[in-house]
Design an enzyme around this catalytic site. Structure first.
Site, PDB file in Angstrom:
ATOM      1  N   CYS A 184      -4.697   2.425  -3.734  1.00 37.15           N
ATOM      2  CA  CYS A 184      -3.478   2.946  -3.097  1.00 37.15           C
ATOM      3  C   CYS A 184      -2.306   1.991  -3.283  1.00 37.15           C
ATOM      4  O   CYS A 184      -1.498   1.789  -2.360  1.00 37.15           O
ATOM      5  CB  CYS A 184      -3.691   3.220  -1.610  1.00 37.15           C
ATOM      6  SG  CYS A 184      -4.900   4.489  -1.287  1.00 37.15           S
TER       7      CYS A 184
ATOM      8  N   LYS B  39     -10.527  -0.724  10.532  1.00 37.70           N
ATOM      9  CA  LYS B  39     -10.645  -1.907   9.667  1.00 37.70           C
ATOM     10  C   LYS B  39     -11.003  -3.148  10.484  1.00 37.70           C
ATOM     11  O   LYS B  39     -11.199  -4.219   9.935  1.00 37.70           O
ATOM     12  CB  LYS B  39      -9.341  -2.143   8.895  1.00 37.70           C
ATOM     13  CG  LYS B  39      -9.060  -1.046   7.854  1.00 37.70           C
ATOM     14  CD  LYS B  39      -7.871  -1.420   7.013  1.00 37.70           C
ATOM     15  CE  LYS B  39      -7.284  -0.248   6.244  1.00 37.70           C
ATOM     16  NZ  LYS B  39      -8.081   0.179   5.098  1.00 37.70           N
TER      17      LYS B  39
ATOM     18  N   ASP C 247       2.998  -4.692   8.115  1.00 36.41           N
ATOM     19  CA  ASP C 247       1.775  -3.924   7.916  1.00 36.41           C
ATOM     20  C   ASP C 247       0.618  -4.923   8.022  1.00 36.41           C
ATOM     21  O   ASP C 247       0.344  -5.679   7.086  1.00 36.41           O
ATOM     22  CB  ASP C 247       1.815  -3.245   6.536  1.00 36.41           C
ATOM     23  CG  ASP C 247       0.485  -2.600   6.178  1.00 36.41           C
ATOM     24  OD1 ASP C 247      -0.485  -2.767   6.934  1.00 36.41           O
ATOM     25  OD2 ASP C 247       0.430  -1.944   5.123  1.00 36.41           O
TER      26      ASP C 247
ATOM     27  N   GLN D  66      -4.534  -5.456   6.939  1.00 33.38           N
ATOM     28  CA  GLN D  66      -5.510  -6.382   6.339  1.00 33.38           C
ATOM     29  C   GLN D  66      -5.457  -7.780   6.950  1.00 33.38           C
ATOM     30  O   GLN D  66      -6.142  -8.682   6.470  1.00 33.38           O
ATOM     31  CB  GLN D  66      -5.299  -6.483   4.819  1.00 33.38           C
ATOM     32  CG  GLN D  66      -5.503  -5.184   4.064  1.00 33.38           C
ATOM     33  CD  GLN D  66      -6.945  -4.660   4.108  1.00 33.38           C
ATOM     34  OE1 GLN D  66      -7.871  -5.367   4.479  1.00 33.38           O
ATOM     35  NE2 GLN D  66      -7.116  -3.402   3.733  1.00 33.38           N
TER      36      GLN D  66
ATOM     37  N   HIS E 166       0.872  -1.178   0.000  1.00 34.51           N
ATOM     38  CA  HIS E 166       0.000   0.000   0.000  1.00 34.51           C
ATOM     39  C   HIS E 166       0.916   1.237   0.000  1.00 34.51           C
ATOM     40  O   HIS E 166       2.020   1.186   0.532  1.00 34.51           O
ATOM     41  CB  HIS E 166      -0.832  -0.058   1.289  1.00 34.51           C
ATOM     42  CG  HIS E 166      -1.928   0.945   1.401  1.00 34.51           C
ATOM     43  ND1 HIS E 166      -1.710   2.243   1.797  1.00 34.51           N
ATOM     44  CD2 HIS E 166      -3.262   0.825   1.205  1.00 34.51           C
ATOM     45  CE1 HIS E 166      -2.879   2.878   1.839  1.00 34.51           C
ATOM     46  NE2 HIS E 166      -3.836   2.050   1.482  1.00 34.51           N
TER      47      HIS E 166
HETATM   48  N1  PLP Z   1      -1.819  -0.928   4.586  1.00 34.87           N
HETATM   49  C1  PLP Z   1      -2.749  -1.668   3.981  1.00 34.87           C
HETATM   50  C2  PLP Z   1      -2.387  -3.045   3.482  1.00 34.87           C
HETATM   51  C3  PLP Z   1      -4.029  -1.158   3.788  1.00 34.87           C
HETATM   52  O1  PLP Z   1      -4.955  -1.903   3.175  1.00 34.87           O
HETATM   53  C4  PLP Z   1      -4.327   0.142   4.263  1.00 34.87           C
HETATM   54  C5  PLP Z   1      -5.651   0.754   4.042  1.00 34.87           C
HETATM   55  O2  PLP Z   1      -6.373   0.402   3.148  1.00 34.87           O
HETATM   56  C6  PLP Z   1      -3.341   0.871   4.915  1.00 34.87           C
HETATM   57  C7  PLP Z   1      -2.092   0.296   5.059  1.00 34.87           C
HETATM   58  C8  PLP Z   1      -3.579   2.235   5.448  1.00 34.87           C
HETATM   59  O3  PLP Z   1      -4.477   2.197   6.516  1.00 34.87           O
HETATM   60  P1  PLP Z   1      -5.013   3.533   7.165  1.00 34.87           P
HETATM   61  O4  PLP Z   1      -5.539   4.368   6.038  1.00 34.87           O
HETATM   62  O5  PLP Z   1      -6.084   3.065   8.095  1.00 34.87           O
HETATM   63  O6  PLP Z   1      -3.884   4.185   7.878  1.00 34.87           O
END
Ligand code: PLP
Length: 401
Positions: free
Chosen positions: A360, A222, A196, A199, A119
Site C-alpha cells: 500500500c 496492529k 500516522d 507502525q 501508506h
Molecule cells: N499507515 C500505515 C503506516 C500502515 O502501515 C497502515 C497499515 O498497514 C495503515 C496506515 C492503515 O491501517 P489500517 O488498515 O489499520 O487502517
C-alpha cells in the site's frame, strides 16, 4: 520474552506440516488470550448498548467503554479523554482529519505536506480532498537510504501550507522518522501536524504531549487488539474547531427539523453505536503491552531486527530496501531478480508468513524503481530461532532460482 508465546495460541499451529513462523506483524498482530477473553467475557456477561441506557448492563457497558478511553489516554499520554476519538482504525482516523480539517480550514490552492513514504491511507484521503476542494499535495523527498530530507521539507512551506501529515514509522522501509523535529518545524510555520502512528504505537513509546502532535492515528489490530477499532488523538483546541465527521445518534446535543446541536468532545465525532466490545479488547491489549513494558518490547524487537538484518545480509544477491539507521521492526528485501511474489509463495510452503507486494505504498515503490518487496515484520513474540528459520528458508528458495 519467549514465555509470552504461550499467550498466543494461534502461534502454536503448523502450516503445511511446518511450524508457523508468523512474520507479518506490520499487517496485523496476533491476539493474546487476555484480549480474546476480555471480549468474550463482555459478550457473555455485559453486552448492552452504551451511553443511553439507564439499566444495569448498559451502565456497566458504558463504564467499560469509557474506561477503555481512559486506558488509551494513559497509553499515549494525552491530557484528556476528550481528545481520544474511537474510529475503525488509522485509515478512518486520517479520513476524519482530512474531511473535517479540510472542510473547516482548507480552500482552493491550499497545501498539505505528506512524505514520499506514506501508506495509501495517508495519501488518498488528501487526494479526495484535492478533487473536492482544489487543494494540492506537496511531498517530502527521501534519500536513497530511506531517510526524509528535512531541508527539502522546510522548503515546502509557504503561505498556502495548512497541515503536515506524515508516518512515524514507514511500513515498508522501517525508517523511524524524526517526527518531533518535523512537528517543531511545522509549528515554527504555524502549521499543525497529523502523525500516522500505525507502525509506531505498537513498537515504541509514544507520548503525544512530548511530541506536541496535533493529531495522531493508530489501529487496534496492529497492537494486539481486535480489528475494526482504532484511535484518533486530537488536541482539544483543534477538535473543538472542527465540524462533525458523520451525522447520526450519539454525536448530537438536540435534534429538531429546524436545527441540530452537537454533542461535546469526543462524542461529536462518534456517530452511531460505537464498537464498545472492540474498545474493551483494545484496552486489554494496551494493558497487556504495558505489563510487558513498551521499552522492553522496543529493545527486544531492535535486537531481533538487527540480528535478522545481519543474517539476511549473508545471503548472496540480498538487497535490503531501507537502510536508515533509526529503524523499527520491519525489513523489506529483494534477492537478485526473484519476483517477491514467487519467493513469498515458496516461503509460505516452508511455514514462513511474510508479506509481498507494494505494501500500500505505490508512490514509494515508484521512488525506489521497484514493483514490490518481500517484507518480514517482527513482534516481541518472535524468536531468534524464527529469524534463523526465515534466513534459512530465504537462502534455500534463492538457491532454487
Ligand atoms: N499507515 C500505515 C503506516 C500502515 O502501515 C497502515 C497499515 O498497514 C495503515 C496506515 C492503515 O491501517 P489500517 O488498515 O489499520 O487502517
Amino acid at each position: 520474552m519467549y514465555k509470552v508465546r504461550a499467550d498466543f495460541p494461534i502461534l502454536e499451529q503448523q502450516v503445511y506440516g511446518k511450524p508457523l513462523v508468523y512474520l507479518d506483524n506490520a499487517a496485523t498482530t496476533q491476539k493474546p488470550r487476555a484480549v480474546i477473553d476480555a471480549m468474550a467475557e463482555e459478550y457473555y456477561t455485559v453486552n448492552a448498548n452504551v451511553h443511553r441506557g439507564v439499566h444495569y448492563l448498559s451502565q456497566r457497558a458504558t463504564d467499560l467503554h469509557e474506561g477503555s478511553r481512559e486506558a488509551v489516554r494513559q497509553f499515549i499520554h494525552a491530557v484528556s479523554t476528550r481528545e481520544i476519538i474511537f474510529t475503525r482504525g488509522t485509515t478512518e482516523s486520517i479520513n476524519l482529519v482530512a474531511a473535517c480539517f479540510g472542510e473547516q480550514f482548507m480552500h482552493e490552492g491550499d497545501e498539505v505536506i505528506v512524505s514520499v513514504m506514506e501508506h495509501h491511507s495517508n495519501i488518498v484521503p488528501w487526494q479526495l480532498l484535492a478533487s473536492r476542494k482544489g487543494i494540492k499535495l506537496r511531498v517530502i523527498p527521501m534519500t536513497d537510504k530511506g531517510e526524509l530530507e528535512l531541508e527539502a521539507y522546510e522548503q515546502l512551506f509557504n503561505e498556502h501550507t495548512r497541515i503536515v501529515s506524515v508516518a512515524h514509522v514507514s511500513n515498508v522501509l522501517g525508517t523511524v522518522n524524526p517526527v518531533q523535529r518535523i512537528i517543531q518545524i511545522a509549528h515554527a510555520h504555524g502549521v499543525p501536524v497529523l502523525i500516522d502512528a500505525a507502525q509506531s504505537v505498537p513498537h515504541l513509546a509514544v507520548d503525544v504531549q512530548q511530541l506536541d502532535a496535533d493529531f495522531l492515528a493508530f489501529s487496534g489490530h496492529k497492537i494486539y487488539g481486535p480489528t475494526g477499532i482504532g484511535v484518533l488523538y486530537g488536541k482539544e483546541e483543534w477538535l473543538e474547531k472542527l465540524p462533525p465527521y458523520q451525522g447520526g445518534g450519539e454525536m448530537i446535543g438536540h435534534v429538531s427539523f429546524e436545527h441540530t446541536t452537537f454533542n461535546e468532545l469526543p462524542f461529536k465525532f462518534e456517530a452511531g453505536t460505537p464498537d464498545f466490545v472492540g474498545t474493551t479488547g483494545l484496552a486489554a491489549a494496551l494493558h497487556y503491552v504495558e505489563q510487558i513494558g513498551i521499552d522492553e518490547i522496543a529493545a527486544y524487537e531492535t535486537s531481533l531486527t538487527d540480528y535478522a538484518l545481519q543474517q539476511l545480509r549473508t545471503i548472496p544477491d540480498m538487497r535490503i530496501i531501507g537502510e536508515a539507521p533509526e529503524r523499527g521492526a520491519v525489513i523489506s528485501f529483494l534477492v537478485g531478480d526473484i519476483h517477491p511474489f514467487d519467493m513469498g509463495t515458496l516461503l509460505d510452503r516452508l511455514g514462513i508468513a511474510v508479506r509481498t507486494g507494494h505494501h500500500c505504498a505505490q508512490p514509494l515503490m515508484q521512488r525506489l524503481g521497484i514493483e514490490g518487496t518481500l517484507r518480514a515484520s517482527f513482534s516481541f513474540y518472535n524468536t531468534m530461532e524464527e529469524v534463523d528459520a526465515l534466513v534459512a528458508a530465504v537462502r534455500r528458495v534463492s538457491q532454487m532460482f
